[in-house]
Enzyme design. Sequence first.
Site, PDB file in Angstrom:
ATOM      1  N   HIS A  81     -35.117  18.452 -28.433  1.00  0.00           N
ATOM      2  CA  HIS A  81     -34.214  18.511 -27.264  1.00  0.00           C
ATOM      3  C   HIS A  81     -34.932  19.003 -26.008  1.00  0.00           C
ATOM      4  CE1 HIS A  81     -30.874  18.408 -30.286  1.00  0.00           C
ATOM      5  NE2 HIS A  81     -31.742  19.133 -30.967  1.00  0.00           N
TER       6      HIS A  81
ATOM      7  N   SER B 141     -50.163  12.980  -1.616  1.00  0.00           N
ATOM      8  CA  SER B 141     -49.004  12.667  -0.790  1.00  0.00           C
ATOM      9  C   SER B 141     -49.457  12.581   0.659  1.00  0.00           C
ATOM     10  CB  SER B 141     -47.957  13.768  -0.943  1.00  0.00           C
ATOM     11  OG  SER B 141     -47.102  13.781   0.189  1.00  0.00           O
TER      12      SER B 141
ATOM     13  N   LYS C  31     -49.938  18.070  -3.077  1.00  0.00           N
ATOM     14  CA  LYS C  31     -49.496  17.207  -4.184  1.00  0.00           C
ATOM     15  C   LYS C  31     -50.628  16.512  -4.903  1.00  0.00           C
ATOM     16  CE  LYS C  31     -45.327  15.881  -4.442  1.00  0.00           C
ATOM     17  NZ  LYS C  31     -44.422  16.102  -5.554  1.00  0.00           N
TER      18      LYS C  31
END
Length: 459
Positions: free
Chosen positions: A157, A278, A284
């Site tokens: 999960h 980016s 980024k």
Amino acid sequence: TANAMWGGRFAAGPDAIMTAINASIGFDKRMAAQDIAGSRAHAAMLAAQGIITDNDAEAIGQGLLTVLSEIEAGTFPFRVELEDIHMNVEARLKEIIGEPAGRLHTARSRNDQVAVDFRMWVRDQCDAAIDGLRTLIRAFVAQAEAGADWVMPGFTHLQTAQPVTWGHHMLAYAEMLGRDLSRFRDARARMNECPLGAAALAGTSFPIDRHATAAALGFDRPTANSLDSTADRDFALEFLSASSICAMHLSRFAEELVIWSSAQFRFVRLSDRWTTGSSIMPQKKNPDAAELLRAKVARIMGATVALFTVMKGLPLTYSKDMQEDKEQVFDAADTLMLCLAAMTGMVEDMQANTEELRRAAASGFSTATDLADWLVRELGLPFRDAHHVTGTLVALAEGKGCDLPDLSLADMQGVHAGIRADVFDVLGVDNSVRSRQSYGGTAPDQVRAQIARWKDLLG
Ligand code: ARG
């Protein structure tokens, strides 16, 4: 002008839109090599059977090689009004060698011709997929070997479940990809029957030797039913199905890479070679290749559904619908090969952050099951009772804002008086993974045994 192939029956040429919807040359030119190999085998067989003369077969064989070299050189004059690769090749052959070209199509139809060409093309793609998978499996095994005993969290999960080893996680993908490889192998073996000689649908009255052409083209045997031979596209569907399952596996690791390389997880680092920046956010480093891989598998699955949808409900034998098989398979094959290559590059490139993996493995009460197992083993509690005691201890730790190993012995004995100090041994992540010695379990010894098995399998 009427058509060069069926001008006998036809007085007028087709509407321009008819030509546009009918033509497959824009894509089936990719089967040129297979088409020429098939025609060469067919012509040689026709001569061997005395159906055409040796001289004609020789001229056809040589002429087809000239056609092939023109296609390879990029000088071949593809003509959309000639519809497909089969008629383009034959028309050009006629220009080059003249009259004997007209004898090539004896005892053959485009229906068996396209079936054999496409089978050979898909067969090559199975080989390419098998090669690509072997390389990718090697990359996962190399990662497993580097980190057979690095501890990381195992998830269910996407919630911390139990500590596992990095090597074990890598080998999980080796297993999936190994099944993929065997699916391509199975599909290849099943498709390796030659439909050439089925002619339009019913076979032919000429004394052809289908075993000879089958052998010449690397098939195990000729197909046994001429109707099925021209109507069947199972080989393409099997390739697409195997590709879809493989793509699904690739997308799962792509997703894990996206998660693992995030600032929140920091499990792995991808180098500049496999990330992009980016244009606005200077910090980024985006895992674009993994994201695109995750998305590109949709094309493969889409192609699979598309071809099933084309084939379902088609009456025997060939229907023009089946011309729509190729673009789907071509795109799926190109996408699969690109995804396999990109995944291999990323798996080779990724650097595990072992400290972060270990820190994460130890958090989230990951050794709660080890504690419950200890209560069963050492104190003789039924597992369900041990589960309850451990759950109470987890709640206690959670309330105190700490993890299980941070509880004091007194805290623990407050929940169950029998708990002893040696319980702390099983709360460490290294002991936890080491203890999972069951066959196929995550213990480093088990992982090393599986690495050895994989190396043996890969040769
Ligand atoms: N271009 C066709 C295809 O790709 C070749 C077979 C055409 N056969 C026919 N009977 N029209 O399926």
